[in-house]
Design a protein around this motif. Structure first.
Motif, PDB file in Angstrom:
ATOM      1  N   GLU A 364       0.824  -1.202   0.000  1.00 32.58           N
ATOM      2  CA  GLU A 364       0.000   0.000   0.000  1.00 32.58           C
ATOM      3  C   GLU A 364       0.863   1.258   0.000  1.00 32.58           C
ATOM      4  O   GLU A 364       0.491   2.275  -0.595  1.00 32.58           O
ATOM      5  N   HIS A 365       2.018   1.182   0.658  1.00 30.21           N
ATOM      6  CA  HIS A 365       2.881   2.358   0.760  1.00 30.21           C
ATOM      7  C   HIS A 365       4.073   2.295  -0.185  1.00 30.21           C
ATOM      8  O   HIS A 365       4.959   3.147  -0.107  1.00 30.21           O
ATOM      9  N   ALA A 366       4.138   1.303  -1.069  1.00 31.45           N
ATOM     10  CA  ALA A 366       5.306   1.145  -1.927  1.00 31.45           C
ATOM     11  C   ALA A 366       5.420   2.232  -2.979  1.00 31.45           C
ATOM     12  O   ALA A 366       6.492   2.408  -3.575  1.00 31.45           O
ATOM     13  N   ARG A 367       4.326   2.970  -3.249  1.00 34.20           N
ATOM     14  CA  ARG A 367       4.358   3.991  -4.286  1.00 34.20           C
ATOM     15  C   ARG A 367       4.065   5.389  -3.760  1.00 34.20           C
ATOM     16  O   ARG A 367       3.953   6.321  -4.550  1.00 34.20           O
ATOM     17  N   ASP A 368       3.882   5.558  -2.448  1.00 35.51           N
ATOM     18  CA  ASP A 368       3.597   6.889  -1.940  1.00 35.51           C
ATOM     19  C   ASP A 368       4.850   7.470  -1.303  1.00 35.51           C
ATOM     20  O   ASP A 368       5.969   6.985  -1.519  1.00 35.51           O
ATOM     21  N   GLY A 369       4.694   8.486  -0.511  1.00 32.66           N
ATOM     22  CA  GLY A 369       5.842   9.159   0.081  1.00 32.66           C
ATOM     23  C   GLY A 369       6.611   8.328   1.072  1.00 32.66           C
ATOM     24  O   GLY A 369       7.705   8.716   1.497  1.00 32.66           O
ATOM     25  N   ARG A 370       6.088   7.179   1.474  1.00 33.48           N
ATOM     26  CA  ARG A 370       6.769   6.320   2.433  1.00 33.48           C
ATOM     27  C   ARG A 370       7.434   5.129   1.748  1.00 33.48           C
ATOM     28  O   ARG A 370       7.764   4.143   2.394  1.00 33.48           O
ATOM     29  N   ALA A 374       8.987   1.435   2.917  1.00 32.51           N
ATOM     30  CA  ALA A 374       8.258   0.223   2.548  1.00 32.51           C
ATOM     31  C   ALA A 374       9.035  -0.654   1.580  1.00 32.51           C
ATOM     32  O   ALA A 374       9.071  -1.886   1.736  1.00 32.51           O
ATOM     33  N   VAL A 375       9.687  -0.052   0.587  1.00 32.65           N
ATOM     34  CA  VAL A 375      10.359  -0.849  -0.444  1.00 32.65           C
ATOM     35  C   VAL A 375      11.505  -1.691   0.121  1.00 32.65           C
ATOM     36  O   VAL A 375      11.605  -2.886  -0.177  1.00 32.65           O
ATOM     37  N   PRO A 376      12.410  -1.143   0.953  1.00 31.09           N
ATOM     38  CA  PRO A 376      13.446  -2.016   1.517  1.00 31.09           C
ATOM     39  C   PRO A 376      12.885  -3.152   2.372  1.00 31.09           C
ATOM     40  O   PRO A 376      13.497  -4.224   2.456  1.00 31.09           O
ATOM     41  N   SER A 391       4.445 -14.848  -6.797  1.00 30.19           N
ATOM     42  CA  SER A 391       4.481 -14.742  -8.254  1.00 30.19           C
ATOM     43  C   SER A 391       3.359 -13.851  -8.757  1.00 30.19           C
ATOM     44  O   SER A 391       3.560 -12.982  -9.619  1.00 30.19           O
ATOM     45  N   ASP A 392       2.178 -14.034  -8.214  1.00 21.58           N
ATOM     46  CA  ASP A 392       1.048 -13.227  -8.671  1.00 21.58           C
ATOM     47  C   ASP A 392       1.253 -11.753  -8.336  1.00 21.58           C
ATOM     48  O   ASP A 392       0.982 -10.875  -9.153  1.00 21.58           O
ATOM     49  N   VAL A 393       1.758 -11.480  -7.127  1.00 17.19           N
ATOM     50  CA  VAL A 393       1.969 -10.095  -6.717  1.00 17.19           C
ATOM     51  C   VAL A 393       2.991  -9.416  -7.622  1.00 17.19           C
ATOM     52  O   VAL A 393       2.787  -8.286  -8.094  1.00 17.19           O
ATOM     53  N   LEU A 394       4.075 -10.073  -7.894  1.00 19.36           N
ATOM     54  CA  LEU A 394       5.116  -9.472  -8.717  1.00 19.36           C
ATOM     55  C   LEU A 394       4.637  -9.244 -10.143  1.00 19.36           C
ATOM     56  O   LEU A 394       4.981  -8.230 -10.771  1.00 19.36           O
ATOM     57  N   HIS A 395       3.856 -10.168 -10.690  1.00 26.01           N
ATOM     58  CA  HIS A 395       3.345  -9.968 -12.034  1.00 26.01           C
ATOM     59  C   HIS A 395       2.362  -8.801 -12.092  1.00 26.01           C
ATOM     60  O   HIS A 395       2.279  -8.097 -13.105  1.00 26.01           O
ATOM     61  N   ARG A 396       1.633  -8.570 -11.003  1.00 23.02           N
ATOM     62  CA  ARG A 396       0.688  -7.449 -10.988  1.00 23.02           C
ATOM     63  C   ARG A 396       1.421  -6.125 -10.754  1.00 23.02           C
ATOM     64  O   ARG A 396       0.986  -5.087 -11.256  1.00 23.02           O
ATOM     65  N   LEU A 397       2.506  -6.173  -9.974  1.00 23.86           N
ATOM     66  CA  LEU A 397       3.276  -4.950  -9.740  1.00 23.86           C
ATOM     67  C   LEU A 397       4.148  -4.589 -10.931  1.00 23.86           C
ATOM     68  O   LEU A 397       4.482  -3.417 -11.129  1.00 23.86           O
ATOM     69  N   LEU A 398       4.533  -5.585 -11.707  1.00 27.08           N
ATOM     70  CA  LEU A 398       5.387  -5.351 -12.870  1.00 27.08           C
ATOM     71  C   LEU A 398       4.672  -5.885 -14.107  1.00 27.08           C
ATOM     72  O   LEU A 398       5.025  -6.931 -14.658  1.00 27.08           O
ATOM     73  N   ALA A 443       9.151   9.392  -8.430  1.00 31.16           N
ATOM     74  CA  ALA A 443      10.417   8.856  -7.933  1.00 31.16           C
ATOM     75  C   ALA A 443      10.196   7.586  -7.157  1.00 31.16           C
ATOM     76  O   ALA A 443      10.926   6.606  -7.278  1.00 31.16           O
ATOM     77  N   ALA A 444       9.137   7.612  -6.291  1.00 34.48           N
ATOM     78  CA  ALA A 444       8.839   6.422  -5.505  1.00 34.48           C
ATOM     79  C   ALA A 444       8.473   5.264  -6.414  1.00 34.48           C
ATOM     80  O   ALA A 444       8.840   4.115  -6.163  1.00 34.48           O
ATOM     81  N   GLY A 445       7.707   5.544  -7.522  1.00 40.78           N
ATOM     82  CA  GLY A 445       7.338   4.475  -8.432  1.00 40.78           C
ATOM     83  C   GLY A 445       8.544   3.859  -9.097  1.00 40.78           C
ATOM     84  O   GLY A 445       8.645   2.631  -9.212  1.00 40.78           O
ATOM     85  N   THR A 446       9.481   4.684  -9.538  1.00 41.36           N
ATOM     86  CA  THR A 446      10.688   4.147 -10.164  1.00 41.36           C
ATOM     87  C   THR A 446      11.491   3.312  -9.184  1.00 41.36           C
ATOM     88  O   THR A 446      11.923   2.197  -9.502  1.00 41.36           O
ATOM     89  N   ALA A 447      11.695   3.838  -7.986  1.00 44.08           N
ATOM     90  CA  ALA A 447      12.439   3.089  -6.974  1.00 44.08           C
ATOM     91  C   ALA A 447      11.717   1.794  -6.624  1.00 44.08           C
ATOM     92  O   ALA A 447      12.348   0.745  -6.439  1.00 44.08           O
ATOM     93  N   GLY A 448      10.391   1.848  -6.560  1.00 46.85           N
ATOM     94  CA  GLY A 448       9.637   0.645  -6.236  1.00 46.85           C
ATOM     95  C   GLY A 448       9.765  -0.414  -7.310  1.00 46.85           C
ATOM     96  O   GLY A 448       9.950  -1.598  -7.002  1.00 46.85           O
TER      97      GLY A 448
END
Length: 796
Positions: A364-370, A374-376, A391-398, A443-448
Motif C-alpha cells: 500500500e505504501h510502496a508507491r507513496d511518500g513512504r 516500505a520498499v526495503p 508470483s502473482d503479486v510481482l506480475h501485478r506490480l510489474l 520517484a517512488a514508483g521508479t524506486a519501487g
C-alpha cells in the motif's frame, strides 16, 4: 651515585635506570630476589624526595616482574607505601604506581607461598582506595590445579570475612571471577556472595547477583530466591534472562501496571521497557498482551524521548500476534508530527513472527511518500510469502503491458488474504502513467519497480523470473533506470535464453543500458557463461558513444581470459593515430592486460615498436597547430602508466623492465627507457641482479650528464624513503661500492641514490660512510655535488 645528584631532573632519570638494572641483575642470576629486596630497602631515601623523583622510581618498580619480590621485602614496601601516602606533595602518579604494583603482586603470589606479599598488596589496596574493589587476582582457574582454589580461599579468609563485615566485597568478587566456574564448588565463597546479595548496596548487590547466578544448574532456583529478597532484581540481566526463558512464572510482577520497586528501581525512576526477546513466544498469552500494552504506552508517551519511543516500537515486533497488531495501528497513524514513529512501525512489521502478513501494508505504501521505508522492507516480506502468491503479486506490480489494456487485464476477483486488499492499488500505481510523469509518486514508483525487479530475480523460479524481466524490459515507455536494473539482474539468470535477449538488446540500446551490461564482472558469472558474455563486451567496442567505449577498454583486461581478441582490440585502438578520443583508456587497458596476463607481453612490444616506427616516419605531425607527434605521446602515456603500476606490483616490474630494454634500443626514447628501468628496480633483489640493473641504466647515459641527474632522482623517488633493515644495507653495500668505483658520472649518481635509499637519516654504518666519502671525492662534479647534499647525521 646518580640518584644522589642535586638536580631533581637527574635523579628522576637515574632512579628508573637503577630499578631496571636491579631487575635485570636479579633475573640474570636465576631470580635472585635479594637484589630487589635491597633495592626496595634503599628506596627509604624517597621519603623526603621530590614528587617527580618518587613517581618515576615507583613507576619503574611497578614494571618489574612480580616473581622477583619476596616476603623479606614486605617491611620495606610498607615503609615506602607509608611515606608515599603521608607525603604532602604526593600525586596520583605515585599512588597509581603503588596500586599497579599491589595488583601485580596479588595476582602472582595469591596462590603461592609468599603470603606476606599478598597481605601487603591487600593492605595497600585498601589504604589507597578505602576498599578492595580494585583487587585483581587474574585467572586462577587457568593456572591452579583443581582443588587448589580452596587453599587460596583459606589464605584470604581473614580478608574476605573482614571485608564482608564492613560491606566491602571487592575481594570476594575478585576471587569469584578469578576461579571462574570452580566457584560453584566453594560453598563458603557462595555464602559470602549471597550475603552481598542480601545486604549489599545497589551496585554491590548487582555484581553479587551476576556472580551468584553463574551456575546454570541452580540458576532458576536462585532467581526465585533473589526475587524474594528484592523484586526489583528482575531488572538485572542474569535474573531477567532467567525469568524470560526458564521461569516465566516469575515474570508477572514485572509486567504489571506498577513495576516492582526496590534497590534496583526507585519510585521516582522511569520504568524500563519489558524484557521482550526471542523467547517471548514461550510466554503465556496474557503476558504477551501485558508486554505489548506496556510498550504501546511507552511509544505513545510524549514525555519520553523519541529514541525510546522508536525502540519500544521495534521491541513490539518481538511479541507474537499482539505486537504485529499494535505495529499496524502505528504504521497507519496519520498524525504528521509522529511520522517518524509511523515509519519505524512500518519497517518493524516485517520483523514479527509473520513477516508475510505485513505484505498488504507494505504494498500500500510502496508507491507513496513512504516508499523509502516500505520498499526495503518488501524483500523480507517476500521471502516469507508463499511462492504462488509472490508470483502473482510481482506480475501485478510489474505488468507486461501498459495503459488501458493493462488495466483491463487486471482480474476482477481479489486474491485471498493477505494480498487481496493491496495488490490492486499497487498494480494501478505500477502503471507508467503516474510513475514517470513527474508527479509526487514518480520517484517512488521508479524506486519501487527497481526493487520489485531485484526481488523477482531473487525470489522467483528461473524461467518465471527471466520471462518477467524480459516483459518489464520491453515495456514501450519503461523508465531507463528500471531497464538498467533488468539488465543487471538478467546476468544472474543466464541459464535462460530470455535473459540473453535482455542483455543483447541492452548492448544495442542507449548508453545507460550499455553501462549496465559493462558493470557485470566475470567472477560474478558461472564459468560456462563467461565466454559468451565476453563476446558481448567486446562487441561494444565499436559503438558510437565515447563513454561506453572508454568503459569497454577499462573492462577488457578483466575479460581477457575469455575474450581472445581483447589484446587485438586494445592494440588497434592505441595504434590508430586517427583515434584522438579514446586511445588513453585503450593504452591503460592494454597495460593492465599485459600485467595481468604476462603471456601477452609480445602484444605490447609490437604496439610500442609500431608507434616508434610511426613517430620516425617523415610525415608524422611535428609541432603542428593541432597535433604534435601523436605516436610519441602514446608511447609516453604507456610508459607512465606502466611505471606507476610497477611501483606497487611485482608482475608490473617485470613488464616495465622488458619494456625499458625495448625502448632503450631507440635513441629518442632513452629517457623513457631509463624511467621504466628505474621503476623495475627493487631492493629485495639479490646483489648481483641489482648490480646488473643499475649498470644497465648507467650505460644509457654516455655523454648525457643532464639525463643522468634526472634518472638518479627518478631512482631515488622509485625506491622511496622507507626504513631498511640492516641486512639490506649489508647486502647492497658491494653494489654501491662497485658503482662508486666505476668512475662514470651516471654510475656515481646512481650510487648516491642507492646510499640515500638504504640508509636512515642518521646513524650511517661506517662502511656506508666510507662510500659517501669516496663519492664526495669523485672525479665528476655532479657526483660530488649530489654526495655533498647527503648527510650521514642529522646534526652537524
Amino acid at each position: 651515585a646518580a640518584t644522589r645528584r642535586p638536580s631533581p631532573a637527574d635523579r628522576a632519570q637515574a632512579w628508573p635506570m637503577l630499578v631496571r638494572q636491579a631487575g635485570h641483575t636479579a633475573g640474570r642470576h636465576g631470580g635472585n630476589r635479594s637484589v630487589v629486596t635491597a633495592l626496595v630497602a634503599d628506596m627509604a631515601r624517597l621519603r623526603d624526595e621530590h614528587e617527580s623523583v618518587r613517581a618515576a622510581a615507583l613507576a619503574a618498580l611497578a614494571e618489574l616482574p612480580a616473581r622477583l619480590f619476596e616476603d623479606e621485602a614486605v617491611d620495606h614496601l610498607d615503609r615506602v607505601t607509608a611515606d608515599t601516602v603521608r607525603a604532602s606533595g604526593s600525586t596520583h602518579d605515585s599512588r597509581a604506581a603503588l596500586g599497579r604494583l599491589a595488583r601485580a603482586l596479588l595476582r602472582e603470589h595469591v596462590a603461592g607461598t609468599q603470603q606476606g606479599l599478598v597481605g601487603w598488596a591487600l593492605r595497600t589496596t585498601v589504604r589507597l582506595s578505602g576498599t578492595t574493589e580494585s583487587a585483581d587476582l587474574g585467572h586462577l582457574d587457568r593456572r591452579l590445579p583443581h582443588g587448589r582454589e580452596h587453599a587460596v580461599y583459606e589464605a584470604l579468609r581473614y580478608w574476605l570475612e573482614a571485608g564482608a563485615e564492613n560491606d566491602d566485597h571487592g575481594l570476594t568478587f575478585a576471587l569469584a571471577r578469578a576461579v571462574g566456574r570452580r566457584a560453584v564448588g566453594m560453598p563458603e565463597l557462595q555464602q559470602l556472595l549471597w550475603q552481598a546479595v542480601q545486604f549489599g548496596s545497589e551496585s554491590t548487590a548487582a555484581t553479587a547477583v551476576e556472580l551468584w547466578m553463574d551456575n546454570r544448574a541452580t540458576r532458576a532456583e536462585r532467581a526465585e530466591r533473589v526475587l524474594a529478597v528484592d523484586a526489583s532484581a528482575a531488572l538485572l540481566p542474569s535474573v531477567s534472562r532467567t525469568i524470560t526463558t526458564r521461569r516465566t512464572d516469575l515474570l508477572d510482577p514485572l509486567l504489571e501496571a506498577t513495576p516492582p520497586h526496590g534497590r534496583f528501581l526507585s519510585e521516582d525512576s522511569r520504568r524500563p521497557q519489558p524484557p521482550v526477546g526471542r523467547c517471548t513466544a514461550r510466554w503465556l498469552p496474557r503476558q504477551q498482551r501485558a508486554a505489548a500494552k506496556l510498550l504501546a504506552q511507552e511509544a505513545d508517551d510524549e514525555a519520553v524521548g523519541m529514541d525510546a519511543r522508536r525502540a519500544a516500537l521495534r521491541r513490539l515486533a518481538m511479541i507474537p500476534g499482539e505486537g504485529a497488531r499494535e505495529l499496524r495501528l502505528w504504521a497507519n497513524d496519520p498524525v504528521q508530527e509522529e511520522s517518524e514513529l509511523a515509519d519505524t512501525a512500518l519497517a518493524a512489521t516485517v520483523r514479527t513472527d509473520r513477516p508475510d502478513e505485513a505484505l498488504p501494508l507494505l504494498l500500500e505504501h510502496a508507491r507513496d511518500g513512504r516508499a523509502r521505508v516500505a520498499v526495503p522492507a518488501l524483500g523480507r516480506a517476500f521471502r516469507y510469502t508463499d511462492p504462488w502468491r509472490l508470483s502473482d503479486v510481482l506480475h501485478r506490480l510489474l505488468p507486461a503491458r501498459q495503459g488501458p489494456e493493462a488495466r483491463q487485464a487486471q482480474p476482477a476477483e481479489q486474491l485471498t488474504h493477505p494480498v487481496q486488499h493491496s495488490a490492486q492499488p499497487s498494480a494501478a500505481a505500477a502503471d507508467g502513467d503516474d510513475a514517470d510523469t513527474g508527479g509526487p509518486g514518480a520517484a517512488a514508483g521508479t524506486a519501487g519497480r527497481k526493487a520489485m525487479v531485484r526481488l523477482a530475480a531473487e525470489c522467483l523460479p528461473l524461467a518465471e523470473a527471466a520471462e518477467l524481466l524480459l516483459n518489464v524490459y520491453r515495456l514501450p515507455s519503461q523508465h531507463p533506470e528500471v531497464k538498467a536494473v533488468c539488465v543487471t539482474c538478467a546476468a544472474g539468470l543466464l541459464d535462460d535464453d530470455r535473459a540473453w535477449e535482455v542483455l543483447e538488446s541492452a548492448a544495442q540500446a542507449v548508453p545507460v543500458l550499455r553501462h549496465a551490461v559493462l558493470r557485470v564482472r566475470p567472477l560474478a558469472l558461472p564459468e560456462r557463461h563467461r565466454e559468451r558474455y565476453a563476446r558481448l563486451i567486446t562487441g561494444l567496442c565499436h559503438v558510437d558513444d565515447r563513454g561506453v567505449t572508454e568503459a569497454v577498454y577499462a573492462a577488457l583486461s578483466d575479460w581477457a581470459l575469455w575474450a581472445p581478441d581483447a589484446a587485438a582490440v586494445l592494440s588497434s585502438a592505441v595504434t590508430d593515430l586517427g583515434n584522438r578520443g579514446t586511445w588513453r583508456q585503450a593504452a591503460e587497458g592494454l597495460v593492465e592486460l599485459v600485467v595481468t596476463l604476462p603471456g601477452t607481453g609480445r602484444t605490447l612490444e609490437a604496439v610500442l615498436s609500431g608507434l616508434v616506427a610511426a613517430d620516425s616516419a617523415p610525415d608524422t605531425p611535428d609541432a603542428r597547430a593541432d597535433r604534435d607527434r601523436p605516436a610519441r605521446r602514446r608511447v609516453e602515456h604507456i610508459a607512465a602508466t606502466l611505471g606507476e603500476a610497477a611501483r606497487g606490483r611485482r608482475l608490473a616490474r617485470r613488464t616495465a623492465g622488458r619494456t625499458g630494454v625495448l625502448l632503450a634500443g631507440y635513441e629518442e626514447f632513452v629517457p623513457l627507457a631509463a624511467r621504466l628501468l628505474c621503476s623495475a628496480v627493487t631492493l629485495e633483489s639479490d646483489a648481483e641482479t641489482l648490480r646488473r640493473q643499475l649498470r644497465g641504466i648507467a650505460g644509457l647515459h654516455t655523454e648525457r650528464p643532464a639525463l643522468a641527474w634526472r634518472t638518479a632522482e627518478e631512482l631515488r623517488r622509485c625506491l622511496g624513503p622507507l626504513h631498511r633493515p640492516a641486512e639490506t644495507r649489508e647486502r647492497l653495500l658491494p653494489v654501491a661500492q662497485d658503482l662508486a668505483e666505476d668512475g662514470g658520472a651516471a654510475a656515481g649518481l646512481l650510487s648516491v641514490a642507492l646510499a640515500s635509499a638504504v640508509n636512515p637519516p642518521g646513524g650511517w654504518p661506517e662502511p656506508w660512510r666510507e662510500v659517501l666519502r669516496a663519492l664526495r671525492r669523485h672525479a665528476a662534479p655532479d657526483v660530488r655535488a649530489a654526495a655533498l647534499e647527503l648527510a650521514s647525521h642529522p646534526g652537524e
